[in-house]
Design a protein around this motif. Structure first.
Motif, short mmCIF file in Angstrom:
data_model
loop_
_atom_site.label_atom_id
_atom_site.label_comp_id
_atom_site.label_asym_id
_atom_site.label_seq_id
_atom_site.Cartn_x
_atom_site.Cartn_y
_atom_site.Cartn_z
N ALA A 90 0.90 -1.15 0.11
CA ALA A 90 -0.08 -0.19 -0.02
C ALA A 90 0.84 1.18 -0.22
N ARG A 91 1.78 1.18 0.72
CA ARG A 91 2.98 2.47 0.72
C ARG A 91 3.29 2.82 -0.58
N SER A 92 4.00 1.84 -1.20
CA SER A 92 4.61 1.55 -2.49
C SER A 92 3.44 2.27 -3.58
N ARG A 93 2.39 1.83 -3.43
CA ARG A 93 1.28 2.34 -4.56
C ARG A 93 0.88 3.81 -4.15
N ARG A 101 -2.95 -3.66 -6.73
CA ARG A 101 -3.97 -3.22 -5.88
C ARG A 101 -3.43 -4.06 -4.42
N PRO A 102 -3.25 -3.52 -3.39
CA PRO A 102 -3.01 -3.77 -1.95
C PRO A 102 -4.28 -4.76 -1.62
N GLY A 103 -4.02 -5.61 -0.51
CA GLY A 103 -5.32 -6.51 -0.09
C GLY A 103 -5.82 -5.74 1.16
N LEU A 104 -5.54 -4.47 1.24
CA LEU A 104 -5.96 -3.73 2.61
C LEU A 104 -6.06 -1.98 2.19
N GLN A 105 -6.89 -1.52 3.00
CA GLN A 105 -6.87 -0.10 2.70
C GLN A 105 -6.74 0.53 4.13
N VAL A 106 -6.30 1.68 4.23
CA VAL A 106 -5.99 2.39 5.41
C VAL A 106 -6.70 3.71 5.38
N HIS A 107 -7.85 3.99 6.13
CA HIS A 107 -8.56 4.89 6.49
C HIS A 107 -8.37 5.62 7.79
N GLY A 108 -7.43 6.90 7.67
CA GLY A 108 -7.00 7.18 8.77
C GLY A 108 -6.44 6.54 9.73
N LEU A 109 -6.88 6.17 10.92
CA LEU A 109 -6.14 5.38 11.91
C LEU A 109 -6.67 4.05 12.03
N ARG A 134 -19.47 -8.28 -0.73
CA ARG A 134 -18.07 -7.66 -0.42
C ARG A 134 -18.29 -7.07 1.12
N TRP A 135 -17.40 -7.53 1.92
CA TRP A 135 -17.27 -6.90 3.35
C TRP A 135 -15.89 -6.15 3.53
N LEU A 136 -16.03 -5.05 3.63
CA LEU A 136 -14.92 -4.27 3.99
C LEU A 136 -15.19 -3.20 5.19
N ASP A 137 -14.42 -3.59 6.43
CA ASP A 137 -14.37 -3.00 7.63
C ASP A 137 -15.79 -3.24 8.11
#
Length: 226
Positions: A90-93, A101-109, A134-137
C-alpha cells in the motif's frame, strides 16, 4: 504531489470553460480543506512519510476483521507478516500507481481488509460479484439481483452473514447505491454513449448495490495480534 484532472467541454466558449474550471477547482480545494480538518482531529498535522504510514502500531482494526484474518491465515504471526507485506504494498502504491492493488486499505487510523462472503475469503476485488457480497471494515455491499426494497435486506443479510464474524452485528444504515439522482445521471450518460457509438444493450452495465453499514467494534492492531 498529486495531479488533478479537470473535465471541460471544448465546444463551450472561453468564459464557460473558465467558469467550469473555477468551479471544479473550488470543489477540489474544499475537499482538501475538509480532509485536512479531519486529519487534524485525528492528530495528523502533516501527511505521513512512507515509514510512518506503514507503522502498524498506530492502526486499529475491527474485531470481526481481526477474527476473520486469523481464521484465514492460521496464526497471529502469519497475520502480522501478511499485514506488514500489505502495508509495504500500500505504501509503494502511494508513489507508483502501477503497483498491484493492495489487499487492505488504510482509512485514517483504521486498517480495513476486503473479504468476499459466502464463504469468507480474502480478496482484492473492489466490488461485490453475483452471489458473493463484499465486506470491508463495517460495510457489506450486495448486488441488487432483483431485491426490490430495503425491507427485504434483513432476511438477505441473515443468510449472507450466517456463520461469519459479522453475524449479529447491529445495522446502522441501509442504502441503495448509486443513489437515485446519481443512478439517473449515469443511465442518461450510458444511454447517450450507446446511441452515439452504436453499442449493444449489454455494454456499459451499471451495477446497482445495497450498502449496509454496521456498528464499529475496533481494537488496536498490536493488541489484536501481539
Amino acid at each position: 504531489m498529486k495531479a488533478i484532472q479537470f473535465i471541460v467541454d471544448v465546444r463551450s466558449d472561453r468564459d464557460e470553460i473558465a467558469a467550469s474550471i473555477l468551479r471544479q477547482s473550488r470543489a477540489t480545494i474544499d475537499m482538501h480543506i475538509r480532509r485536512k480538518a479531519r486529519a487534524a482531529v485525528l492528530g495528523f498535522e502533516r501527511p505521513l512519510d512512507a515509514e510512518a504510514f506503514a507503522d502498524l502500531d498506530r492502526l486499529h482494526i475491527d474485531v470481526a476483521c481481526e477474527q476473520a484474518l486469523r481464521a484465514q491465515l492460521g496464526s497471529d504471526a502469519a497475520v502480522r507478516e501478511w499485514l506488514r507485506n500489505e502495508m509495504r504494498r500500500a505504501r509503494s502504491r502511494r508513489h507508483d500507481r502501477a503497483t498491484t492493488r493492495p489487499g487492505l486499505q488504510v482509512h485514517g487510523l483504521n486498517v480495513a481488509v476486503p473479504f468476499l462472503l459466502s464463504a469468507v475469503e480474502l480478496t482484492r476485488l473492489s466490488t461485490p460479484v453475483a452471489g458473493r457480497p463484499r465486506w470491508l471494515d463495517n460495510e457489506v455491499r450486495i448486488l441488487e439481483d432483483g431485491i426490490c426494497s430495503a425491507d427485504e435486506i434483513t432476511s438477505v443479510l441473515d443468510d449472507v452473514l450466517c456463520g461469519t464474524q459479522m453475524a449479529g452485528r447491529p445495522v446502522v444504515e441501509v442504502g441503495a447505491w448509486p443513489p437515485m439522482p446519481v443512478r439517473e445521471a449515469l443511465l442518461g450518460w450510458r444511454n447517450q454513449a450507446r446511441r452515439h457509438h452504436g453499442l449493444s444493450d449489454d455494454v456499459l452495465p451499471i451495477q446497482a448495490e445495497w450498502r449496509i453499514l454496521f456498528e464499529h467494534h475496533r481494537v488496536k492492531v498490536v493488541s489484536a495480534f501481539g
